[in-house]
Write a protein that holds these residues in place. Structure first.
Motif, short mmCIF file in Angstrom:
data_model
loop_
_atom_site.label_atom_id
_atom_site.label_comp_id
_atom_site.label_asym_id
_atom_site.label_seq_id
_atom_site.Cartn_x
_atom_site.Cartn_y
_atom_site.Cartn_z
N UNK A 27 0.83 -1.20 0.00
CA UNK A 27 0.00 0.00 0.00
C UNK A 27 0.87 1.26 0.00
N UNK A 28 0.37 2.28 -0.67
CA UNK A 28 0.96 3.62 -0.63
C UNK A 28 2.43 3.61 -1.03
N UNK A 29 2.72 3.18 -2.25
CA UNK A 29 4.08 3.15 -2.76
C UNK A 29 4.47 4.55 -3.23
N UNK A 41 7.13 2.01 1.04
CA UNK A 41 5.74 1.56 1.08
C UNK A 41 5.50 0.83 2.38
N UNK A 42 4.22 0.55 2.64
CA UNK A 42 3.85 -0.28 3.78
C UNK A 42 3.27 -1.58 3.25
N UNK A 43 3.72 -2.69 3.82
CA UNK A 43 3.26 -4.02 3.39
C UNK A 43 2.69 -4.76 4.58
N UNK A 61 3.07 -5.97 9.93
CA UNK A 61 3.13 -4.73 9.15
C UNK A 61 4.59 -4.34 9.01
N UNK A 62 5.01 -4.06 7.80
CA UNK A 62 6.41 -3.72 7.55
C UNK A 62 6.50 -2.45 6.71
N UNK A 90 -2.90 1.49 6.46
CA UNK A 90 -3.26 1.60 5.05
C UNK A 90 -2.37 2.56 4.28
N UNK A 91 -1.74 3.51 4.98
CA UNK A 91 -0.90 4.48 4.29
C UNK A 91 0.16 5.00 5.25
N UNK A 92 1.33 5.27 4.70
CA UNK A 92 2.43 5.86 5.46
C UNK A 92 3.09 6.91 4.57
N UNK A 93 3.33 8.09 5.13
CA UNK A 93 3.96 9.16 4.35
C UNK A 93 5.19 9.68 5.09
N UNK A 94 6.25 9.90 4.36
CA UNK A 94 7.51 10.34 4.95
C UNK A 94 7.46 11.81 5.36
N UNK A 95 7.88 12.11 6.57
CA UNK A 95 8.06 13.50 7.02
C UNK A 95 9.52 13.88 6.89
#
Length: 265
Positions: A27-29, A41-43, A61-62, A90-95
């Motif tokens: 998810x969220x590549x 991404x998160x898998x 979750x990785x 479901x989603x991860x975004x880099x800060x």
């Protein structure tokens, strides 16, 4: 165990550049600043019961970083959540290099994670703003918060799908009411949208593009949100303009001079 998902990258000539099917979901590549061929991404995947702690079922979750050229994949954070259904991020975004903002379906929250030490340094729970009677069934899939995006000004854009809304969060003020779009079960504005993407002013915004669920055949369509006024056709909601989608195709949005937009189907 569930069927495996696939993470695939293609070269310009159409050949497969990178392939990974280790996990049941990717998810969220997103592109990584570490290199033009690197993505984060998160898998997630269901673990065998013997690997679960105090529960019969659980989910790994990785957070991973993959170099699509060399094929090297690095797991830079890993955790396990109870349950299998609706228990994933479901989603991860880099800060920045050590901090990521997470959309967490399992606990119906958005939080900032320091991946260097595993600490949660800020969190917003949907219960702070939404009644438990809204959205989906509590507690298993109440919000289905499926997207978070860290904006350049420090806010987070979040998509609680089951509340039919896109919201903006400020770390000090919480949810910004005058930026909220949509309302629970008001499907004339948003209908179980998925993964809204923020469009900055430099690219014709401020705006957001999203896929949403609709139509009798359960198809996905594209929709769009604009923060400009006097746009026709569209719906004004708290000073935001929402351009209605068609249930049979994609809506293309063109913003002209920041004040005029045309929806083409």
């Amino acid at each position: 165990m569930r069927a495996q998902a696939e993470l695939i990258a293609f070269a310009p000539n159409g050949t497969v550049l990178h392939y990974n099917d280790t996990y049941e979901g990717y998810l969220d590549v997103d592109p990584s600043p570490r290199g033009e061929s690197t993505v984060t991404y998160v898998a997630h995947k269901e673990l065998p019961s013997e690997d679960c702690y105090q529960t019969r079922k659980c989910t790994e979750i990785a957070l991973q970083r993959s170099n699509l050229t060399t094929g090297h994949t690095e797991t830079f954070y890993r955790t396990v959540t109870p349950r299998v259904s609706s228990s994933r991020w479901h989603a991860v975004d880099r800060i920045n290099e050590t901090h990521f903002v997470v959309a967490d379906i399992y606990l119906d929250r958005v939080f900032v994670l320091n991946v260097s030490n595993g600490r949660v340094e800020w969190a917003w729970r949907a219960k702070q703003e939404f009644d438990l009677s809204s959205g989906g069934a509590w507690p298993k899939d109440w919000t289905h918060v499926n997207d978070v995006e860290a904006l350049p000004d420090g806010r987070f854009m979040v998509g609680p799908r089951n509340q039919d809304q896109v919201v903006f969060l400020d770390r000090r003020k919480g949810m910004l009411e005058n930026w909220t779009l949509g309302a629970d079960d008001d499907h004339s504005v948003l209908y179980e949208h998925h993964n809204p993407d923020y469009i900055p002013a430099s690219e014709g915004g401020p705006a957001a593009a999203s896929a949403e669920f609709g139509g009798k055949n359960g198809s996905f369509v594209a929709s769009a949100i604009l923060t400009v006024k006097n746009l026709i056709p569209g719906i004004v909601v708290n000073g935001l303009i929402y351009v209605l989608p068609s249930w049979v195709g994609f809506v293309e949005l063109a913003a002209l001079a920041g004040s005029v937009a045309t929806a083409l189907v």
